[in-house]
Design a protein around this motif. Sequence first.
Motif, PDB file in Angstrom:
ATOM      1  N   GLY A   1      14.234  -8.642  -4.637  1.00 21.99           N
ATOM      2  CA  GLY A   1      13.818  -8.551  -3.243  1.00 21.99           C
ATOM      3  C   GLY A   1      12.591  -9.397  -2.966  1.00 21.99           C
ATOM      4  O   GLY A   1      12.509 -10.079  -1.946  1.00 21.99           O
ATOM      5  N   GLN A   2      11.623  -9.373  -3.895  1.00 17.94           N
ATOM      6  CA  GLN A   2      10.427 -10.184  -3.724  1.00 17.94           C
ATOM      7  C   GLN A   2      10.754 -11.667  -3.808  1.00 17.94           C
ATOM      8  O   GLN A   2      10.165 -12.488  -3.102  1.00 17.94           O
ATOM      9  N   ALA A   3      11.721 -12.014  -4.661  1.00 14.15           N
ATOM     10  CA  ALA A   3      12.139 -13.418  -4.763  1.00 14.15           C
ATOM     11  C   ALA A   3      12.738 -13.894  -3.441  1.00 14.15           C
ATOM     12  O   ALA A   3      12.510 -15.025  -3.013  1.00 14.15           O
TER      13      ALA A   3
ATOM     14  N   ASP B   1      13.344  -5.165   2.955  1.00 19.39           N
ATOM     15  CA  ASP B   1      12.915  -3.780   2.730  1.00 19.39           C
ATOM     16  C   ASP B   1      12.329  -3.162   3.994  1.00 19.39           C
ATOM     17  O   ASP B   1      11.266  -2.534   3.979  1.00 19.39           O
ATOM     18  N   GLY B   2      13.046  -3.339   5.111  1.00 25.45           N
ATOM     19  CA  GLY B   2      12.625  -2.753   6.374  1.00 25.45           C
ATOM     20  C   GLY B   2      11.648  -3.597   7.166  1.00 25.45           C
ATOM     21  O   GLY B   2      11.172  -3.167   8.225  1.00 25.45           O
TER      22      GLY B   2
ATOM     23  N   LEU C   1       6.371  -8.436   8.872  1.00 25.74           N
ATOM     24  CA  LEU C   1       6.099  -7.574  10.018  1.00 25.74           C
ATOM     25  C   LEU C   1       7.131  -6.460  10.119  1.00 25.74           C
ATOM     26  O   LEU C   1       8.254  -6.597   9.627  1.00 25.74           O
ATOM     27  N   SER C   2       6.745  -5.406  10.789  1.00 23.89           N
ATOM     28  CA  SER C   2       7.670  -4.306  11.064  1.00 23.89           C
ATOM     29  C   SER C   2       8.232  -4.455  12.473  1.00 23.89           C
ATOM     30  O   SER C   2       7.505  -4.854  13.395  1.00 23.89           O
ATOM     31  N   PRO C   3       9.517  -4.123  12.667  1.00 24.61           N
ATOM     32  CA  PRO C   3      10.094  -4.184  14.023  1.00 24.61           C
ATOM     33  C   PRO C   3       9.397  -3.251  14.997  1.00 24.61           C
ATOM     34  O   PRO C   3       9.527  -3.407  16.207  1.00 24.61           O
ATOM     35  N   THR C   4       8.654  -2.259  14.476  1.00 18.07           N
ATOM     36  CA  THR C   4       7.947  -1.312  15.338  1.00 18.07           C
ATOM     37  C   THR C   4       6.460  -1.630  15.452  1.00 18.07           C
ATOM     38  O   THR C   4       5.691  -0.820  15.970  1.00 18.07           O
ATOM     39  N   ASP C   5       6.046  -2.798  14.990  1.00 22.37           N
ATOM     40  CA  ASP C   5       4.641  -3.202  15.081  1.00 22.37           C
ATOM     41  C   ASP C   5       4.210  -3.163  16.551  1.00 22.37           C
ATOM     42  O   ASP C   5       4.834  -3.801  17.404  1.00 22.37           O
ATOM     43  N   PRO C   6       3.144  -2.428  16.874  1.00 23.07           N
ATOM     44  CA  PRO C   6       2.720  -2.319  18.281  1.00 23.07           C
ATOM     45  C   PRO C   6       2.274  -3.652  18.896  1.00 23.07           C
ATOM     46  O   PRO C   6       2.200  -3.771  20.115  1.00 23.07           O
TER      47      PRO C   6
END
Length: 208
Positions: free
Chosen positions: A37-39, A177-178, A192-197
């Motif tokens: 996943g990191q690769a 990983d989300g 980034l997260s899809p829910t990042d404000p």
Amino acid sequence: MKRGSQSGFTLLELLGSIAIVAILATVILSAAPRIFGQADVTRCVANQKYLFQLLQRYALENNGVLPAPTGASSWWTRLGLMENPTYEARNASKNKLFICPAAVKTFPGHKPMRTYAINTEGFSMTDAVPLVRNSRPATTLLLIDGKSNQDDASDTVAYFRATSWPRITDWVDARHDGKFNGLFLDGHVQLLSPTDPMLTEYVTNFGR
């Protein structure tokens, strides 16, 4: 004469060795998804940073503007031809630069063709956007990991916006990983997260 002593494993030593090997195998197998996943994240970051270099080069050669997302030639096609004179939009084997390796897990059929979308907030999808127009490059998203297009499962949409179609919240693909990789206008790439404000602001900063 005494016979030479024979050396070898006892049954307990053999069982102990087997147990150690089994434990090591379990540890390695459990860590494998994180390693791979990191690769994928690293390769995706490299793709986006190189695309940024191509976008800068395009702007230098075209009066300081970025390629239009769609139209006679999409931004994919224009950059693809800069990188590879034999670029073919429908030929995934020649489009490796536009393919995040993690997308094989999230694209139906596991055959992604292009997996990145470009910001076009405040502009038409056929507008050529001035690169120097932005005053907030460190907080302005330029590219994202795009989700598989329902009209063409092997492709993503060419561009994204903040509130109107195609909205980033609908088309971003959190395949790491989300989280997703986002390229900012100053050239740095961030998970980034899809829910990042701050996500909407990162998009609407484009062109300001």
